[in-house]
Motif scaffolding. Structure first.
Motif, PDB file in Angstrom:
ATOM      1  N   ARG A 178       0.828  -1.213   0.000  1.00 27.22           N
ATOM      2  CA  ARG A 178       0.000   0.000   0.000  1.00 27.22           C
ATOM      3  C   ARG A 178       0.860   1.260   0.000  1.00 27.22           C
ATOM      4  N   LYS A 179       1.914   1.235   0.795  1.00 27.32           N
ATOM      5  CA  LYS A 179       2.796   2.400   0.882  1.00 27.32           C
ATOM      6  C   LYS A 179       3.493   2.642  -0.460  1.00 27.32           C
ATOM      7  N   ILE A 180       3.977   1.586  -1.098  1.00 24.38           N
ATOM      8  CA  ILE A 180       4.619   1.715  -2.412  1.00 24.38           C
ATOM      9  C   ILE A 180       3.617   2.250  -3.425  1.00 24.38           C
ATOM     10  N   ALA A 181       2.423   1.672  -3.442  1.00 22.82           N
ATOM     11  CA  ALA A 181       1.393   2.100  -4.394  1.00 22.82           C
ATOM     12  C   ALA A 181       1.055   3.572  -4.217  1.00 22.82           C
ATOM     13  N   GLU A 182       0.918   3.989  -2.969  1.00 30.04           N
ATOM     14  CA  GLU A 182       0.598   5.392  -2.685  1.00 30.04           C
ATOM     15  C   GLU A 182       1.727   6.315  -3.140  1.00 30.04           C
ATOM     16  N   ARG A 183       2.952   5.976  -2.782  1.00 36.21           N
ATOM     17  CA  ARG A 183       4.098   6.825  -3.134  1.00 36.21           C
ATOM     18  C   ARG A 183       4.331   6.917  -4.637  1.00 36.21           C
ATOM     19  N   LEU A 184       4.101   5.801  -5.343  1.00 39.43           N
ATOM     20  CA  LEU A 184       4.390   5.780  -6.773  1.00 39.43           C
ATOM     21  C   LEU A 184       3.162   6.024  -7.643  1.00 39.43           C
ATOM     22  N   GLY A 185       2.019   6.186  -7.006  1.00 36.38           N
ATOM     23  CA  GLY A 185       0.794   6.429  -7.765  1.00 36.38           C
ATOM     24  C   GLY A 185       0.361   5.233  -8.596  1.00 36.38           C
ATOM     25  N   LEU A 186       0.520   4.034  -8.036  1.00 37.97           N
ATOM     26  CA  LEU A 186       0.161   2.805  -8.736  1.00 37.97           C
ATOM     27  C   LEU A 186      -1.058   2.157  -8.081  1.00 37.97           C
TER      28      LEU A 186
END
Length: 194
Positions: free
Chosen positions: A24-32
């Motif tokens: 979730r954190k990666i998705a949020e940071r990278l807009g994925l």
């Protein structure tokens, strides 16, 4: 944010490692978009789609990963190779057993104490009496930790997965460095720590 038009990241690790939290954190940071395999699998009444209707589970996952950009988390054997072949990056939460156990116990106690629904619309909640079941995440994490590590190392050595940029995290503190590298478009070899 430096993310390729075709960035597909899969986050793996044993039960309780923190896959969904990090994904979730990666998705949020990278807009994925974020794909949580547990949310696809678990149906109302704790019906396990992977076990009771595996073709439907595989179909739903295949449909979800057709997009060109995503972050997925989960370890389901029935879709693992399909997921890994489609992914561009793999983040492996390969923490030592004591770290895993602290995390999975804390998560289970928190969930049982709050009684919140785990996946929207399923009504599935963790209860104290579930802790004694062999399939409970605490027992599952303990009993499968060594085997999962061995299998993952072996699988990553296969030529069909040589295309993956792999981040093998040995400590939770390494997660922030992986986020920075992913944001900067950094790459790593198949067994490199961040």
């Amino acid at each position: 944010m430096v993310v390729g038009a075709r960035t597909r990241i899969v986050v793996i690790g044993t039960s309780g490692a923190g896959k969904t939290t990090l994904a979730r954190k990666i998705a949020e940071r990278l807009g994925l978009p974020h794909i949580e395999l547990d949310a696809i699998n678990w149906q109302p009444g704790w019906r396990d789609l992977d076990r009771h209707d595996q073709p439907e589970f595989v179909r739903r996952v295949a449909e979800a990963i057709q997009a060109e950009r995503w972050v997925a988390d989960g370890n389901y054997g029935s879709v693992r190779d399909m997921l890994w072949r489609r992914a561009t990056h793999l983040v492996w939460l390969d923490y030592e057993r004591p770290v895993i156990m602290v995390r999975v116990i804390a998560r289970s106690v928190y969930r049982a104490a709050l009684g919140g629904e785990l996946w929207a619309g399923t009504g599935n909640r963790e209860h104290w009496h579930d802790f004694i079941r062999p399939s409970h995440p605490i027992r599952w994490a303990w009993s499968t930790w060594r085997q999962r590590r061995r299998e993952t190392e072996e699988r990553l050595g296969r030529s069909e997965f040589a295309h993956l940029v792999v981040f093998r995290l040995r400590r939770p503190a390494e997660a922030d460095r992986v986020l920075i590298r992913l944001q900067s478009g950094g790459a790593a070899s198949a067994t490199q720590c961040p």
